[in-house]
Design an enzyme around this catalytic site. Structure first.
Site, PDB file in Angstrom:
ATOM      1  N   GLN A  11       0.797  -1.319   0.162  1.00  0.00           N
ATOM      2  CA  GLN A  11      -0.074  -0.019  -0.073  1.00  0.00           C
ATOM      3  C   GLN A  11       0.963   1.376   0.098  1.00  0.00           C
ATOM      4  OE1 GLN A  11      -3.721   0.017   2.372  1.00  0.00           O
ATOM      5  NE2 GLN A  11      -2.587  -1.347   3.565  1.00  0.00           N
ATOM      6  N   VAL A  12       1.804   1.345   1.001  1.00  0.00           N
ATOM      7  CA  VAL A  12       2.460   2.387   1.074  1.00  0.00           C
ATOM      8  C   VAL A  12       3.446   2.530   0.106  1.00  0.00           C
ATOM      9  CG1 VAL A  12       3.911   3.923   2.753  1.00  0.00           C
ATOM     10  CG2 VAL A  12       2.100   2.549   3.685  1.00  0.00           C
ATOM     11  N   ALA A  59       7.541  -6.018   4.549  1.00  0.00           N
ATOM     12  CA  ALA A  59       7.436  -6.491   5.821  1.00  0.00           C
ATOM     13  C   ALA A  59       6.430  -7.620   5.678  1.00  0.00           C
ATOM     14  CB  ALA A  59       6.673  -5.635   6.807  1.00  0.00           C
ATOM     15  N   THR A  61       3.278  -8.718   7.271  1.00  0.00           N
ATOM     16  CA  THR A  61       2.141  -8.172   8.134  1.00  0.00           C
ATOM     17  C   THR A  61       0.949  -9.000   8.087  1.00  0.00           C
ATOM     18  OG1 THR A  61       1.189  -7.423   6.002  1.00  0.00           O
ATOM     19  CG2 THR A  61       2.861  -6.002   7.178  1.00  0.00           C
ATOM     20  N   THR A 100       5.068  -0.716  13.429  1.00  0.00           N
ATOM     21  CA  THR A 100       3.633  -0.768  13.721  1.00  0.00           C
ATOM     22  C   THR A 100       3.111  -0.357  15.349  1.00  0.00           C
ATOM     23  OG1 THR A 100       1.809  -2.414  13.873  1.00  0.00           O
ATOM     24  CG2 THR A 100       3.962  -3.217  14.078  1.00  0.00           C
ATOM     25  N   ASP A 101       1.940   0.026  15.623  1.00  0.00           N
ATOM     26  CA  ASP A 101       1.279  -0.105  16.752  1.00  0.00           C
ATOM     27  C   ASP A 101       1.218  -1.370  17.360  1.00  0.00           C
ATOM     28  OD1 ASP A 101      -0.535  -0.792  14.749  1.00  0.00           O
ATOM     29  OD2 ASP A 101      -2.388  -0.094  15.903  1.00  0.00           O
ATOM     30  N   TYR A 124       3.789 -11.064  15.203  1.00  0.00           N
ATOM     31  CA  TYR A 124       3.878  -9.929  14.360  1.00  0.00           C
ATOM     32  C   TYR A 124       4.733  -8.852  15.185  1.00  0.00           C
ATOM     33  CZ  TYR A 124       2.708  -5.745  11.863  1.00  0.00           C
ATOM     34  OH  TYR A 124       2.713  -4.767  11.313  1.00  0.00           O
ATOM     35  N   LYS A 128       8.484  -7.182  14.637  1.00  0.00           N
ATOM     36  CA  LYS A 128       8.522  -5.763  14.397  1.00  0.00           C
ATOM     37  C   LYS A 128       9.398  -5.010  15.414  1.00  0.00           C
ATOM     38  CE  LYS A 128       6.851  -3.879  11.102  1.00  0.00           C
ATOM     39  NZ  LYS A 128       7.846  -3.542   9.882  1.00  0.00           N
TER      40      LYS A 128
END
Length: 291
Positions: A11-12, A59, A61, A100-101, A124, A128
């Site tokens: 996406q990014v 990544a 994800t 990531t959060d 995950y 990260k």
């Protein structure tokens, strides 16, 4: 300035690859073109291009699948980052890494700042976090980690496009109402990354999201509202709130993963748009693609 972008099919990464940045020479690579777990390939590409910056959007994800494929997640999210770091240090480049959060367990009531202690609950988040630490502990101290959350876009395979699909396929869709975060447009995140590229002094750890916060149910209701307004969602479709317990998953999700992004906004002199406004902009883009 030469900028290598890994994970350009995501996406990014897609948005960075297509960014109009005349002051930058962007070199996007998808996984087939550059697998970050391949040490020799990473060194070869960096040796040939001699980039000033490497933006790592690559990544693993798949949050639930990571519980079953921990070795794969670790290879991509940790070994891959180590490969980029080694090449960056050899060829004098800076790494900007997207995290990531999910490095937090979600038990905190207030938004998470960069000073709060990470405590991931699943594979995950753990992988990260390990990737983050490689960069943040590097003695060169020139790398940047950007944590973000709930990223969506007009591309397939994310929460927004999944909601559109479900609302067109079902009369009723249940969405979790007791998990909270900050929806973030891939478009705005890509713009932020380019700003970080142009600010070499902004090293270390940052949080970056759009403004405002929501539950997944709130997020879905806004998608439904604007989806109807722009003819992407049928009138009869209905979204109903459900609890986390109604959707058992392999990996536990944080109840609160709201990231405090004010520090990054202030340092970049950026006034963020609210996530609701960003959702409508994304749906308009999706409508244009459909039309």
């Amino acid at each position: 300035m030469k900028v290598v972008v890994t994970g350009s099919a995501g996406q990014v990464g897609q948005r960075l690859a297509n960014a109009g940045a005349p002051q930058l020479a962007l070199f996007p690579f998808n996984r087939a073109e550059l697998d970050i777990t391949d040490t020799d390939a990473v060194r070869r590409i960096c040796g040939e291009l001699r980039p000033d910056v490497i933006v790592n959007c690559a990544a693993y994800t798949a949050v639930d699948a990571a519980e079953k494929n921990s070795s794969v997640a670790e290879t991509i999210n940790v070994t891959g980052v180590r490969n980029l770091l080694t090449a960056a240090d050899e060829f004098d480049a800076r790494v900007i890494h997207i995290s990531t959060d999910y490095v937090f367990n979600g038990r905190q009531v207030s938004p998470y700042s960069i000073d709060d202690m990470p405590n991931p609950m699943g594979v995950y988040g753990k992988t990260k976090l390990a990737g983050e630490r490689l960069l943040l502990d590097s003695p060169t101290a020139r790398h940047t980690v950007i944590r973000t959350s709930w990223v969506y876009s007009a591309s397939p395979g994310n929460f927004l496009t999944k909601m559109i699909e479900l609302l067109n396929a079902r009369d009723e869709v249940g969405v979790v109402a007791d998990q909270f975060g900050r929806p973030t447009s891939a478009d705005s995140l890509a713009k932020a990354i380019l700003m970080f590229v142009e600010h070499p002094n902004m090293t270390g750890l940052y949080h970056w999201t759009d403004a405002g916060s929501a539950s997944w149910f709130d997020f879905a209701k806004v998608i439904e509202l604007f989806g109807r307004r722009h003819g992407l969602v049928p009138e009869h479709a209905l979204i109903v709130p459900v609890s986390t317990d109604a959707f058992p998953t392999l990996a536990k999700r944080p109840v609160n993963s709201i990231l405090c992004s004010q520090d990054a906004w202030q340092q970049l002199g950026y006034i963020p748009r609210h996530w609701i406004e960003q959702v409508e902009l994304c749906l308009l883009k999706l409508k244009q693609a459909v039309d």
